[in-house]
Design a protein around this motif. Structure first.
Motif, PDB file in Angstrom:
ATOM      1  N   GLU A 135     -13.844  -2.380  -0.325  1.00 51.45           N
ATOM      2  CA  GLU A 135     -12.717  -3.315  -0.307  1.00 51.45           C
ATOM      3  C   GLU A 135     -11.925  -3.177   0.995  1.00 51.45           C
ATOM      4  OE1 GLU A 135      -8.692  -4.282  -2.903  1.00 51.45           O
ATOM      5  OE2 GLU A 135     -10.406  -3.371  -3.926  1.00 51.45           O
ATOM      6  N   ILE A 136     -11.746  -1.961   1.446  1.00 50.38           N
ATOM      7  CA  ILE A 136     -11.018  -1.712   2.698  1.00 50.38           C
ATOM      8  C   ILE A 136     -11.764  -2.331   3.874  1.00 50.38           C
ATOM      9  CG2 ILE A 136     -10.253   0.094   4.300  1.00 50.38           C
ATOM     10  CD1 ILE A 136      -9.758   1.871   1.789  1.00 50.38           C
ATOM     11  N   ALA A 137     -13.089  -2.211   3.883  1.00 44.09           N
ATOM     12  CA  ALA A 137     -13.900  -2.753   4.977  1.00 44.09           C
ATOM     13  C   ALA A 137     -13.819  -4.282   5.047  1.00 44.09           C
ATOM     14  CB  ALA A 137     -15.352  -2.313   4.817  1.00 44.09           C
ATOM     15  N   ARG A 138     -13.553  -4.948   3.913  1.00 43.42           N
ATOM     16  CA  ARG A 138     -13.470  -6.415   3.900  1.00 43.42           C
ATOM     17  C   ARG A 138     -12.170  -6.947   4.502  1.00 43.42           C
ATOM     18  NH1 ARG A 138     -16.033  -6.035  -1.457  1.00 43.42           N
ATOM     19  NH2 ARG A 138     -13.936  -6.072  -2.341  1.00 43.42           N
ATOM     20  N   ILE A 139     -11.205  -6.092   4.760  1.00 45.19           N
ATOM     21  CA  ILE A 139      -9.945  -6.535   5.377  1.00 45.19           C
ATOM     22  C   ILE A 139     -10.227  -6.834   6.846  1.00 45.19           C
ATOM     23  CG2 ILE A 139      -7.578  -5.894   5.981  1.00 45.19           C
ATOM     24  CD1 ILE A 139      -7.639  -4.014   3.504  1.00 45.19           C
ATOM     25  N   SER A 140     -10.033  -8.093   7.242  1.00 45.43           N
ATOM     26  CA  SER A 140     -10.443  -8.466   8.596  1.00 45.43           C
ATOM     27  C   SER A 140      -9.470  -9.369   9.342  1.00 45.43           C
ATOM     28  CB  SER A 140     -11.814  -9.146   8.545  1.00 45.43           C
ATOM     29  OG  SER A 140     -11.725 -10.322   7.768  1.00 45.43           O
ATOM     30  N   GLU A 141      -8.354  -9.738   8.713  1.00 44.71           N
ATOM     31  CA  GLU A 141      -7.422 -10.602   9.444  1.00 44.71           C
ATOM     32  C   GLU A 141      -5.969 -10.242   9.124  1.00 44.71           C
ATOM     33  OE1 GLU A 141      -7.410 -14.634   6.855  1.00 44.71           O
ATOM     34  OE2 GLU A 141      -9.248 -14.261   8.006  1.00 44.71           O
ATOM     35  N   VAL A 142      -5.107 -10.577  10.083  1.00 40.03           N
ATOM     36  CA  VAL A 142      -3.674 -10.350   9.948  1.00 40.03           C
ATOM     37  C   VAL A 142      -3.171 -11.138   8.747  1.00 40.03           C
ATOM     38  CG1 VAL A 142      -1.442 -10.704  11.077  1.00 40.03           C
ATOM     39  CG2 VAL A 142      -3.398  -9.931  12.414  1.00 40.03           C
ATOM     40  N   LYS A 143      -2.232 -10.571   8.004  1.00 40.32           N
ATOM     41  CA  LYS A 143      -1.761 -11.195   6.773  1.00 40.32           C
ATOM     42  C   LYS A 143      -0.238 -11.276   6.770  1.00 40.32           C
ATOM     43  CE  LYS A 143      -1.811 -10.235   1.811  1.00 40.32           C
ATOM     44  NZ  LYS A 143      -2.202  -9.242   0.808  1.00 40.32           N
ATOM     45  N   LYS A 144       0.276 -12.454   6.385  1.00 35.16           N
ATOM     46  CA  LYS A 144       1.728 -12.623   6.215  1.00 35.16           C
ATOM     47  C   LYS A 144       2.111 -11.933   4.905  1.00 35.16           C
ATOM     48  CE  LYS A 144       5.242 -16.057   5.254  1.00 35.16           C
ATOM     49  NZ  LYS A 144       5.530 -17.452   4.986  1.00 35.16           N
ATOM     50  N   THR A 145       3.106 -11.044   4.969  1.00 36.93           N
ATOM     51  CA  THR A 145       3.515 -10.308   3.772  1.00 36.93           C
ATOM     52  C   THR A 145       5.027 -10.359   3.603  1.00 36.93           C
ATOM     53  OG1 THR A 145       3.692  -8.204   4.959  1.00 36.93           O
ATOM     54  CG2 THR A 145       1.585  -8.677   3.924  1.00 36.93           C
ATOM     55  N   TYR A 146       5.446 -10.205   2.362  1.00 38.09           N
ATOM     56  CA  TYR A 146       6.856 -10.040   2.048  1.00 38.09           C
ATOM     57  C   TYR A 146       7.123  -8.542   2.037  1.00 38.09           C
ATOM     58  CZ  TYR A 146       6.377 -14.859   0.435  1.00 38.09           C
ATOM     59  OH  TYR A 146       6.133 -16.201   0.358  1.00 38.09           O
ATOM     60  N   ALA A 147       8.093  -8.111   2.834  1.00 35.23           N
ATOM     61  CA  ALA A 147       8.368  -6.682   2.972  1.00 35.23           C
ATOM     62  C   ALA A 147       9.815  -6.389   2.582  1.00 35.23           C
ATOM     63  CB  ALA A 147       8.104  -6.236   4.406  1.00 35.23           C
ATOM     64  N   PHE A 148      10.075  -5.132   2.282  1.00 33.25           N
ATOM     65  CA  PHE A 148      11.407  -4.718   1.854  1.00 33.25           C
ATOM     66  C   PHE A 148      11.611  -3.272   2.285  1.00 33.25           C
ATOM     67  CE2 PHE A 148      14.835  -3.605  -1.015  1.00 33.25           C
ATOM     68  CZ  PHE A 148      15.559  -4.781  -1.137  1.00 33.25           C
ATOM     69  N   GLU A 149      12.752  -3.003   2.921  1.00 31.49           N
ATOM     70  CA  GLU A 149      13.115  -1.624   3.258  1.00 31.49           C
ATOM     71  C   GLU A 149      14.262  -1.228   2.344  1.00 31.49           C
ATOM     72  OE1 GLU A 149      15.461  -0.154   6.808  1.00 31.49           O
ATOM     73  OE2 GLU A 149      13.419   0.524   7.323  1.00 31.49           O
ATOM     74  N   ALA A 150      13.977  -0.316   1.418  1.00 33.51           N
ATOM     75  CA  ALA A 150      14.962   0.090   0.415  1.00 33.51           C
ATOM     76  C   ALA A 150      15.730   1.318   0.869  1.00 33.51           C
ATOM     77  CB  ALA A 150      14.271   0.382  -0.910  1.00 33.51           C
ATOM     78  N   ASP A 151      17.055   1.305   0.619  1.00 32.73           N
ATOM     79  CA  ASP A 151      17.848   2.506   0.852  1.00 32.73           C
ATOM     80  C   ASP A 151      18.168   3.196  -0.463  1.00 32.73           C
ATOM     81  OD1 ASP A 151      19.811   0.852  -0.208  1.00 32.73           O
ATOM     82  OD2 ASP A 151      21.017   0.788   1.596  1.00 32.73           O
ATOM     83  N   GLY A 152      17.937   2.497  -1.577  1.00 37.95           N
ATOM     84  CA  GLY A 152      18.151   3.077  -2.893  1.00 37.95           C
ATOM     85  C   GLY A 152      17.283   2.395  -3.932  1.00 37.95           C
TER      86      GLY A 152
END
Length: 167
Positions: A145-162
């Motif tokens: 599954e890891i090897a099949r990753i082949s392109e940049v992906k738009k993701t929703y990200a979050f940096e939590a402080d709590g």
């Protein structure tokens, strides 16, 4: 008369700067503190958005936008190496990758399926193939599954402080 006009102008400016006390209904009902385990900054669950509401916010964001947020969501995945990130379900098959501010705290690795509340900053990013493979490896994905990753992906990200984890 001139002093009277100055006094009126001063009064208008002073009253315009007075904070407004608007009572808002909570978006989500608060829960007793004993039902949560705290990680990072101590936060409260009052007025936390639902994951569906957060998804709507993400959908309206551009890559350069950031949004201070407090929302609840169900954990779908946690870093199996040391709990240094987790993914939260947003709905409609979307999820957000949550990392922790300054790498200052970690999550228990057995919280998949639990409801959590996170406080921090939401943003949209393009995740490189290398980073996607790194996170897939840390998440315990098979090598095929890891090897099949082949392109940049738009993701929703979050940096939590709590984070609050519902016990």
């Amino acid at each position: 008369m001139r002093h009277f006009n100055i006094l009126i102008a001063f009064f208008i400016v002073f009253s315009a700067c007075k904070p407004q006390n608007k009572s808002q209904e909570p978006i989500r009902e608060p829960v007793a503190e004993e039902t949560f385990e705290y990680f990072g900054a101590q936060i409260v669950d009052y007025n936390a958005m639902t994951s569906g509401m957060m998804l709507k916010k993400y959908k309206s964001m551009a890559k350069t936008d950031t949004l201070a947020s407090l929302f609840s969501g169900r954990v779908t995945e946690v870093c199996k190496v040391k709990g240094c990130w987790m993914k939260l379900e947003l709905g409609n098959g979307d999820e957000t990758m949550v990392r922790f501010k300054d790498y200052s705290f970690f999550m228990p690795r057995d919280i998949v399926g639990k409801e959590v509340i996170v406080n921090g900053v939401a943003f949209v990013e393009e995740m490189s193939v290398e980073d996607q493979r790194h996170f897939a490896h840390d998440g315990g994905k098979p090598d095929e599954e890891i090897a099949r990753i082949s392109e940049v992906k738009k993701t929703y990200a979050f940096e939590a402080d709590g984070v609050l984890i519902n016990k």
